[in-house]
Design a protein around this motif. Structure first.
Motif, PDB file in Angstrom:
ATOM      1  N   CYS A   1      48.597  38.184  34.246  1.00 21.71           N
ATOM      2  CA  CYS A   1      47.514  38.653  35.107  1.00 21.71           C
ATOM      3  C   CYS A   1      46.727  39.737  34.363  1.00 21.71           C
ATOM      4  O   CYS A   1      47.326  40.610  33.725  1.00 21.71           O
ATOM      5  CB  CYS A   1      48.084  39.218  36.413  1.00 21.71           C
ATOM      6  SG  CYS A   1      46.859  39.878  37.555  1.00 21.71           S
TER       7      CYS A   1
ATOM      8  N   THR B   1      41.400  43.008  42.164  1.00 18.69           N
ATOM      9  CA  THR B   1      41.367  43.759  40.912  1.00 18.69           C
ATOM     10  C   THR B   1      40.466  44.976  41.030  1.00 18.69           C
ATOM     11  O   THR B   1      39.657  45.098  41.956  1.00 18.69           O
ATOM     12  CB  THR B   1      40.847  42.871  39.766  1.00 18.69           C
ATOM     13  OG1 THR B   1      39.444  42.650  39.931  1.00 18.69           O
ATOM     14  CG2 THR B   1      41.561  41.526  39.739  1.00 18.69           C
TER      15      THR B   1
ATOM     16  N   ASN C   1      44.721  42.025  35.758  1.00 17.77           N
ATOM     17  CA  ASN C   1      44.602  43.290  36.484  1.00 17.77           C
ATOM     18  C   ASN C   1      45.219  43.131  37.864  1.00 17.77           C
ATOM     19  O   ASN C   1      44.959  42.142  38.552  1.00 17.77           O
ATOM     20  CB  ASN C   1      43.127  43.681  36.612  1.00 17.77           C
ATOM     21  CG  ASN C   1      42.933  45.049  37.247  1.00 17.77           C
ATOM     22  OD1 ASN C   1      43.024  45.208  38.461  1.00 17.77           O
ATOM     23  ND2 ASN C   1      42.673  46.051  36.417  1.00 17.77           N
ATOM     24  N   ARG C   2      46.045  44.086  38.256  1.00 16.76           N
ATOM     25  CA  ARG C   2      46.684  44.052  39.584  1.00 16.76           C
ATOM     26  C   ARG C   2      46.540  45.425  40.244  1.00 16.76           C
ATOM     27  O   ARG C   2      47.478  45.926  40.868  1.00 16.76           O
ATOM     28  CB  ARG C   2      48.141  43.624  39.470  1.00 16.76           C
ATOM     29  CG  ARG C   2      48.994  44.445  38.534  1.00 16.76           C
ATOM     30  CD  ARG C   2      50.424  43.919  38.471  1.00 16.76           C
ATOM     31  NE  ARG C   2      50.542  42.730  37.648  1.00 16.76           N
ATOM     32  CZ  ARG C   2      51.360  41.712  37.909  1.00 16.76           C
ATOM     33  NH1 ARG C   2      52.106  41.748  38.984  1.00 16.76           N
ATOM     34  NH2 ARG C   2      51.407  40.671  37.111  1.00 16.76           N
TER      35      ARG C   2
ATOM     36  N   ASP D   1      38.343  38.625  35.125  1.00 14.36           N
ATOM     37  CA  ASP D   1      39.761  38.711  35.475  1.00 14.36           C
ATOM     38  C   ASP D   1      40.371  37.318  35.655  1.00 14.36           C
ATOM     39  O   ASP D   1      39.660  36.339  35.939  1.00 14.36           O
ATOM     40  CB  ASP D   1      39.950  39.544  36.741  1.00 14.36           C
ATOM     41  CG  ASP D   1      39.758  41.025  36.474  1.00 14.36           C
ATOM     42  OD1 ASP D   1      40.304  41.505  35.458  1.00 14.36           O
ATOM     43  OD2 ASP D   1      39.058  41.699  37.251  1.00 14.36           O
TER      44      ASP D   1
ATOM     45  N   ASP E   1      35.039  39.863  38.656  1.00 14.52           N
ATOM     46  CA  ASP E   1      36.216  40.551  39.177  1.00 14.52           C
ATOM     47  C   ASP E   1      36.260  40.321  40.684  1.00 14.52           C
ATOM     48  O   ASP E   1      35.520  39.508  41.220  1.00 14.52           O
ATOM     49  CB  ASP E   1      36.172  42.049  38.840  1.00 14.52           C
ATOM     50  CG  ASP E   1      34.881  42.722  39.326  1.00 14.52           C
ATOM     51  OD1 ASP E   1      34.293  42.258  40.320  1.00 14.52           O
ATOM     52  OD2 ASP E   1      34.456  43.721  38.717  1.00 14.52           O
TER      53      ASP E   1
END
Length: 333
Positions: A194, A220, A196-197, A229, A305
């Motif tokens: 992933c 994100t 971005n979390r 993302d 995003d």
């Protein structure tokens, strides 16, 4: 960057979000046992007193005046192998258990609490020290598939959450292998990467049911560059994807503008499944795909995003997918 163990990125098999429930506890005089599996971060408001004392977002038992320990039995929402356990004592500062232990068992069907209590248990965490007002991390070398866990407080006190992280292992006998969601956690899919979390876990988009609100999806941070993302996942098994569902429900000012989905073929090449497609906010989008290749992994790209409530990849398992799904189940029994 984070100093949390890597296994905490795996799904919480005990979470209420996945159907986990606390079946039984020896005592819950001060705070209800059901709080143990709440998916949200524990909350606290000082000096909020009820008839039995301070109100806690956790499970709290009375003070023992005789020898004995307190226990709670949890039926996992997703049966699977266990890699680590978190005993979170958030806001329990002078009333947490000094030691805890965790056991697990595997039972078919839908046994009662009494039947589960009478089962044979494997020790995952053996009477380990616990600290107050903190997440206590315990790594587990679990290779078996478990359906229930038992938390023991030595001797009593309060625990805010019990998190049981691991890999879901479905029972193939309970699946329609010709028509299933190849991206569902409950069918054995798992997030492998992933970008971005920041706001929430990508595991959420593979969860059962509809997202009740924005936090039950994956979102994100805002990008300030030219990238986008993405999430990668291992499918439930090698299969043919026939429909893609991209659900932006509850995401009104932060849905992606576009999204695409690709799959990795058995021999390793990535191929497009759904080209870059415009999305609408707060909408369940479903797209029919032409006959495609057998794929074992998938990648969702969102542009640039934002957030997604759910990702569904409906299709069927191929012969290789069926064989591997059954082998994973048989290996962990």
């Amino acid at each position: 960057m984070t100093d949390r163990p890597e296994w905490t990125e795996l799904p919480d098999l005990a979470s209420r979000r996945f159907g986990g429930t606390v079946m039984w506890a020896t005592d819950e005089l001060f705070a209800e046992k059901e709080n143990l599996v709440n998916p949200w971060v524990p909350a606290h408001r000082a000096e909020t007193f009820g008839p039995k004392g301070q109100v806690y977002d956790g499970w709290e038992t009375r003070r023992h005046r005789e020898p004995g320990d307190d226990q709670a039995i949890v039926r996992l929402g997703l049966a699977g192998t266990i890699t680590g356990v978190i005993v979170d004592t958030a806001f329990f500062k002078g009333n947490y258990p000094p030691f805890v232990s965790v056991e697990a068992t595997s039972l078919p069907g839908y046994p009662s609490a009494a039947e589960v209590a009478a089962a044979e248990w494997d020790v995952l965490v053996d009477r380990a020290p616990a600290a107050g007002h903190t997440e206590n991390f315990y790594a587990v070398n679990g290779s078996r598939r478990y359906t229930h866990v038992r938390l023991t407080q030595h001797p009593d006190g309060g625990v805010a959450r019990l998190r049981v992280h691991g890999a879901p292992i479905p029972d193939p006998a309970l699946l329609d292998l010709d028509a299933l969601d190849l991206a569902a956690l409950e069918n054995g899919a798992i997030v492998t990467g992933c970008s971005n979390r920041f706001y929430s876990s990508p595991n959420n988009i593979l969860s059962p049911g509809l997202a009740a609100h924005q936090a039950e999806g994956w979102e994100t941070a805002r990008r300030r560059d030219d990238g986008n993302d993405w999430v990668t996942l291992r499918l439930a098994g090698a299969g043919i994807v026939r429909f893609v569902e991209l659900d932006t429900s509850n995401l009104k000012g932060n849905a992606p503008g576009w999204a695409s989905v690709s799959g990795r073929e058995t021999y390793g090449e990535w191929v497009p499944l759904l080209p870059k497609t415009r999305l609408q906010p707060d909408t369940r989008h479903r797209f029919a795909l032409p006959d495609g290749p057998e794929v074992t992994e998938a990648r969702l790209d969102i542009y640039p995003d934002g957030g997604l409530a759910r990702l569904r990849l409906f299709g069927r398992l191929t012969g290789a997918g069926r064989t591997n799904l059954k082998a994973r189940f048989d290996k962990t029994r």
